[in-house]
Design an enzyme around this catalytic site. Structure first.
Site, PDB file in Angstrom:
ATOM      1  N   HIS A  23      46.189  30.259  -0.426  1.00  0.00           N
ATOM      2  CA  HIS A  23      45.511  29.217  -1.219  1.00  0.00           C
ATOM      3  C   HIS A  23      46.000  28.826  -2.636  1.00  0.00           C
ATOM      4  CE1 HIS A  23      42.117  30.443   1.667  1.00  0.00           C
ATOM      5  NE2 HIS A  23      42.469  29.374   2.074  1.00  0.00           N
ATOM      6  N   ASP A  47      46.186  21.757   5.079  1.00  0.00           N
ATOM      7  CA  ASP A  47      45.709  23.038   5.418  1.00  0.00           C
ATOM      8  C   ASP A  47      45.042  23.181   6.939  1.00  0.00           C
ATOM      9  OD1 ASP A  47      43.178  25.531   4.117  1.00  0.00           O
ATOM     10  OD2 ASP A  47      44.887  25.665   5.395  1.00  0.00           O
ATOM     11  N   ASP A  85      47.311  25.648  13.574  1.00  0.00           N
ATOM     12  CA  ASP A  85      48.527  25.505  14.119  1.00  0.00           C
ATOM     13  C   ASP A  85      48.634  24.353  14.976  1.00  0.00           C
ATOM     14  OD1 ASP A  85      48.494  28.776  13.406  1.00  0.00           O
ATOM     15  OD2 ASP A  85      50.413  28.206  13.140  1.00  0.00           O
TER      16      ASP A  85
END
Ligand code: SAM
Length: 282
Positions: A61, A155, A158
């Site tokens: 993050h 963010d 996959d």
């Protein structure tokens, strides 16, 4: 459930001892589980792939938020795509120059359940008056919005399931359309030791829209396989090479308290090992 075995990579998995399962259900979009472990604190997985742990979340993050924001230097408008646990939102809002963080997350259940079971990750960010949370598909949002952003942070999960559309040439082109001049796009781009093709694909697809396309790295223990690549796309080629003294001043002024990010780590993250450079082919 006594153990959780991640199934992301063929023939190889990481396995967590599980002391308690806090939630496990299928949401509208994905299978979501949140469980307690003795080694990595609380863990959230989507479709059996580890997304975040309370023990090592700060690495990813901090690097996915502070590198673009401190390189850019003046980003009042930030777009976050994905990021349902709120960790990126938390780090973005620590920058006082950020006037609004628009977060576009496809699965509202991820936000609700992470706020409930992993509150320390968002740490109140969803209640910040600068937060604009929109529950929709990120690919639809960037194709349709007339808003413009100085930094876009993807963010995502996959490239399997709902996240797959966030790794396409047209998605990157739409992100480019939504960026202000000199803006920067950064993305979650997997672990090249296991997901080498993702580096080549992103380099080629993002390269169609940006003058400067590349990667920087971070090492996240529970994204197994060593270096994680974070995608970088911008037309301002100077942004990847901001002078260390400038970064130090910006870091100082922003009075960020970090556990992984430093201005030196920022610059070093762009120095890529040869095996990653070799994957960056047209
Ligand atoms: N840090 C994690 C990683 O590196 O894999 C990602 C964490 S975050 C939980 C991933 C988020 O992406 C999830 O909340 C998921 O619902 C969201 N997501 C997946 N596909 C999406 C899409 N098409 N649009 C918006 N959000 C999406």
């Amino acid at each position: 459930m006594k153990r959780f075995d991640e199934i992301l990579h063929q023939g190889y998995s990481q396995s967590f001892e599980v002391t308690d399962v806090l939630f496990h259900e299928k949401t509208e979009h994905q299978d979501l589980v949140i469980f307690e472990t003795p080694t990595f604190g609380r863990v959230m997985a989507l479709d059996n792939i580890v997304q975040v742990t309370t023990k090592d979340e700060y690495v990813y993050h901090e690097m996915l938020a502070h590198v673009p924001l401190l390189a850019h230097g003046n980003a009042p408008e930030v777009l976050i795509i994905g990021g349902g646990d709120g960790g990126i939102l938390r780090e973005v809002l620590r920058h006082r120059k950020v006037e609004r963080a628009t977060m576009v997350e496809i699965d509202g259940s991820v936000v609700d359940l992470c706020r409930k079971h992993l509150p320390e990750i968002s740490d109140g960010a969803f209640d910040d008056p600068r937060t604009d949370l929109i529950i929709t598909d990120g690919v639809k949002f960037v194709a349709e919005t007339d808003k413009r952003f100085d930094v876009i942070i993807v963010d995502s999960t996959d490239p399997v399931g709902p996240g797959e559309v966030l790794f396409t040439e047209s998605f990157y082109a739409d992100c480019k359309r939504c960026l202000t001049p000199g803006g920067v796009l950064v993305t979650q781009n997997g672990v090249p030791f296991f997901q080498a093709q993702e580096v080549t694909n992103t380099y080629q697809r993002m390269g169609k829209s940006f003058a400067d396309t590349g990667f920087y790295t971070a090492v996240v223990p529970t994204y197994v396989g060593g270096f994680m690549t974070l995608g970088w796309g911008t037309d301002d080629e100077t942004l990847r090479d901001v002078d260390i003294e400038v970064l130090r001043v910006r870091f100082e002024i922003s009075s960020l308290k970090t556990r992984y990010y430093t201005p030196d780590v920022h610059r070093a993250a762009f120095a890529l090992p040869q095996f990653i450079l070799d994957l960056m082919t047209d």
